[in-house]
Design a protein around this motif. Structure first.
Motif, PDB file in Angstrom:
ATOM      1  N   GLU A   1     -34.790  -6.715  14.950  1.00  0.00           N
ATOM      2  CA  GLU A   1     -33.726  -5.588  14.609  1.00  0.00           C
ATOM      3  C   GLU A   1     -32.658  -6.325  13.592  1.00  0.00           C
ATOM      4  O   GLU A   1     -32.225  -5.736  12.372  1.00  0.00           O
ATOM      5  CB  GLU A   1     -33.376  -4.819  15.513  1.00  0.00           C
ATOM      6  N   HIS A   2     -32.096  -7.386  14.091  1.00  0.00           N
ATOM      7  CA  HIS A   2     -30.958  -7.945  13.516  1.00  0.00           C
ATOM      8  C   HIS A   2     -31.564  -8.850  12.160  1.00  0.00           C
ATOM      9  O   HIS A   2     -31.031  -8.748  11.168  1.00  0.00           O
ATOM     10  CB  HIS A   2     -30.282  -8.934  14.376  1.00  0.00           C
ATOM     11  N   ALA A   3     -32.547  -9.368  12.410  1.00  0.00           N
ATOM     12  CA  ALA A   3     -33.307 -10.091  11.129  1.00  0.00           C
ATOM     13  C   ALA A   3     -33.587  -9.261  10.126  1.00  0.00           C
ATOM     14  O   ALA A   3     -33.365  -9.455   8.981  1.00  0.00           O
ATOM     15  CB  ALA A   3     -34.387 -11.009  11.783  1.00  0.00           C
TER      16      ALA A   3
ATOM     17  N   ARG B   1     -24.575 -12.771  17.182  1.00  0.00           N
ATOM     18  CA  ARG B   1     -23.601 -12.268  18.162  1.00  0.00           C
ATOM     19  C   ARG B   1     -23.078 -11.044  17.793  1.00  0.00           C
ATOM     20  O   ARG B   1     -22.133 -10.370  18.606  1.00  0.00           O
ATOM     21  CB  ARG B   1     -22.449 -13.254  18.257  1.00  0.00           C
ATOM     22  N   THR B   2     -23.647 -10.202  16.949  1.00  0.00           N
ATOM     23  CA  THR B   2     -23.100  -9.021  16.630  1.00  0.00           C
ATOM     24  C   THR B   2     -24.209  -7.918  16.593  1.00  0.00           C
ATOM     25  O   THR B   2     -25.553  -8.200  16.572  1.00  0.00           O
ATOM     26  CB  THR B   2     -22.910  -8.959  14.998  1.00  0.00           C
ATOM     27  N   SER B   3     -23.988  -6.613  16.821  1.00  0.00           N
ATOM     28  CA  SER B   3     -24.872  -5.605  17.181  1.00  0.00           C
ATOM     29  C   SER B   3     -25.643  -5.248  15.656  1.00  0.00           C
ATOM     30  O   SER B   3     -24.773  -5.506  14.795  1.00  0.00           O
ATOM     31  CB  SER B   3     -24.097  -4.440  17.635  1.00  0.00           C
ATOM     32  N   ALA B   4     -26.759  -4.941  15.841  1.00  0.00           N
ATOM     33  CA  ALA B   4     -27.631  -4.368  14.756  1.00  0.00           C
ATOM     34  C   ALA B   4     -26.734  -3.369  13.796  1.00  0.00           C
ATOM     35  O   ALA B   4     -26.960  -3.281  12.500  1.00  0.00           O
ATOM     36  CB  ALA B   4     -29.032  -3.930  15.013  1.00  0.00           C
ATOM     37  N   ARG B   5     -26.195  -2.459  14.692  1.00  0.00           N
ATOM     38  CA  ARG B   5     -25.426  -1.328  13.881  1.00  0.00           C
ATOM     39  C   ARG B   5     -24.055  -1.891  13.133  1.00  0.00           C
ATOM     40  O   ARG B   5     -24.083  -1.230  12.195  1.00  0.00           O
ATOM     41  CB  ARG B   5     -25.012  -0.347  15.072  1.00  0.00           C
ATOM     42  N   ARG B   6     -23.720  -2.810  13.541  1.00  0.00           N
ATOM     43  CA  ARG B   6     -22.548  -3.383  12.753  1.00  0.00           C
ATOM     44  C   ARG B   6     -23.127  -4.288  11.693  1.00  0.00           C
ATOM     45  O   ARG B   6     -22.379  -4.371  10.585  1.00  0.00           O
ATOM     46  CB  ARG B   6     -21.599  -4.152  13.840  1.00  0.00           C
TER      47      ARG B   6
END
Length: 143
Positions: free
Chosen positions: A110-112, A137-142
């Motif tokens: 999801e982050h990718a 290190r960060t949420s997908a939302r961010r």
């Protein structure tokens, strides 16, 4: 004489539910989900690479479609997912390190998908490493 200034502050109240949660453990379902994660991630990466190839080669036009997204929806895939896959596939080609990070489960798929459009921006090419670090290190939302 002017009217007095009134300031109203709205402070959200957070309440928690203190009821006991009754569980019915499903260890087999849990084990299947965890065991299948790697296969699912690899499948997502294959879809991403394939949709990016179809987009780059204009194969979608051979099927009478106006875009790779239309091609995908005609074959039963969700338009938003096809867009994410195509973008991720292009990012995997542009930044090979991304695939390793995803396969090692250091960067969730999801982050990718979230950072793929940024990784494809030529003017941000020098900052790709920073975006990969952020994705770890960060949420997908961010993102």
């Amino acid at each position: 004489m002017s009217a007095p200034l009134v300031i109203v502050l709205f402070v959200p109240v957070i309440r928690s539910d203190h009821r006991a949660i009754r569980t019915r453990p499903e260890p087999q379902a849990h084990d299947r989900i965890v065991r299948r994660l790697d296969a699912w991630v690899r499948s997502e990466l294959r879809f991403a690479r394939d949709f990016a190839r179809l987009e780059a080669s204009s194969t979608w036009a051979e099927w009478g479609c106006a875009s790779v997204v239309e091609y995908g929806t005609r074959h039963g895939y969700r338009a938003a997912q096809v867009r994410r896959w195509a973008s991720l596939g292009k990012a995997l080609r542009a930044v090979p390190a991304l695939e390793s990070l995803v396969l090692e489960q250091r960067v969730p798929i999801e982050h990718a998908e979230a950072i793929a459009p940024v990784l494809l921006e030529q003017k941000l090419k020098a900052e790709r490493g920073e975006w990969l670090d952020l994705a770890e290190r960060t949420s997908a939302r961010r993102l």
